[in-house]
Design a protein around this motif. Structure first.
Motif, PDB file in Angstrom:
ATOM      1  N   THR A   1       2.028  -3.793  12.037  1.00  0.00           N
ATOM      2  CA  THR A   1       2.590  -3.085  10.886  1.00  0.00           C
ATOM      3  C   THR A   1       2.222  -3.789   9.591  1.00  0.00           C
ATOM      4  O   THR A   1       1.797  -3.148   8.616  1.00  0.00           O
ATOM      5  N   ASP A   2       2.363  -5.108   9.569  1.00  0.00           N
ATOM      6  CA  ASP A   2       2.011  -5.864   8.362  1.00  0.00           C
ATOM      7  C   ASP A   2       0.517  -5.794   8.055  1.00  0.00           C
ATOM      8  O   ASP A   2       0.126  -5.694   6.892  1.00  0.00           O
ATOM      9  N   ILE A   3      -0.319  -5.832   9.073  1.00  0.00           N
ATOM     10  CA  ILE A   3      -1.763  -5.744   8.861  1.00  0.00           C
ATOM     11  C   ILE A   3      -2.135  -4.377   8.301  1.00  0.00           C
ATOM     12  O   ILE A   3      -2.984  -4.274   7.411  1.00  0.00           O
ATOM     13  N   ARG A   4      -1.500  -3.323   8.795  1.00  0.00           N
ATOM     14  CA  ARG A   4      -1.769  -1.977   8.253  1.00  0.00           C
ATOM     15  C   ARG A   4      -1.374  -1.889   6.786  1.00  0.00           C
ATOM     16  O   ARG A   4      -2.102  -1.304   5.971  1.00  0.00           O
ATOM     17  N   LYS A   5      -0.219  -2.460   6.445  1.00  0.00           N
ATOM     18  CA  LYS A   5       0.208  -2.467   5.042  1.00  0.00           C
ATOM     19  C   LYS A   5      -0.777  -3.260   4.185  1.00  0.00           C
ATOM     20  O   LYS A   5      -1.109  -2.853   3.072  1.00  0.00           O
ATOM     21  N   LEU A   6      -1.247  -4.386   4.704  1.00  0.00           N
ATOM     22  CA  LEU A   6      -2.209  -5.211   3.981  1.00  0.00           C
ATOM     23  C   LEU A   6      -3.525  -4.465   3.779  1.00  0.00           C
ATOM     24  O   LEU A   6      -4.112  -4.501   2.693  1.00  0.00           O
ATOM     25  N   ASN A   7      -3.997  -3.767   4.797  1.00  0.00           N
ATOM     26  CA  ASN A   7      -5.234  -2.985   4.674  1.00  0.00           C
ATOM     27  C   ASN A   7      -5.087  -1.896   3.624  1.00  0.00           C
ATOM     28  O   ASN A   7      -6.017  -1.643   2.845  1.00  0.00           O
ATOM     29  N   GLN A   8      -3.930  -1.241   3.585  1.00  0.00           N
ATOM     30  CA  GLN A   8      -3.696  -0.204   2.582  1.00  0.00           C
ATOM     31  C   GLN A   8      -3.702  -0.817   1.181  1.00  0.00           C
ATOM     32  O   GLN A   8      -4.290  -0.258   0.256  1.00  0.00           O
TER      33      GLN A   8
END
Length: 83
Positions: free
Chosen positions: A32-39
């Protein structure tokens, strides 16, 4: 829950199942955190592209102005040494 606190998951099926469930929970949080970071990175790249385009055109205009001034300087220096 603070950022540095993680819940301990008890499944009731033994310590190995508790550890597996806890690991799965941590992996879900990480994804979840990696997806937010990618966004966030994608949004920053879009803004950076716009800024780079503006800086490029500002540089082109600046070089043009400098070239015009250089022509004037050459003209003035030529007047110092009449033929």
């Amino acid at each position: 829950m603070a950022d540095n606190e993680f819940p301990i998951i008890n499944t009731g099926n033994g310590i190995d199942r508790d550890l597996a469930a806890t690991t799965n929970n941590r992996l879900e949080l990480l994804v979840t955190d990696i997806r937010k970071l990618n966004q966030t990175i994608s949004e920053a790249n879009e803004k950076n592209d716009k800024l780079q385009n503006k800086v490029f055109w500002l540089t082109v205009v600046g070089v043009g102005i400098a070239a015009i001034q250089l022509i004037e300087v050459v003209d003035i220096v030529c007047r110092w040494f009449p033929k």
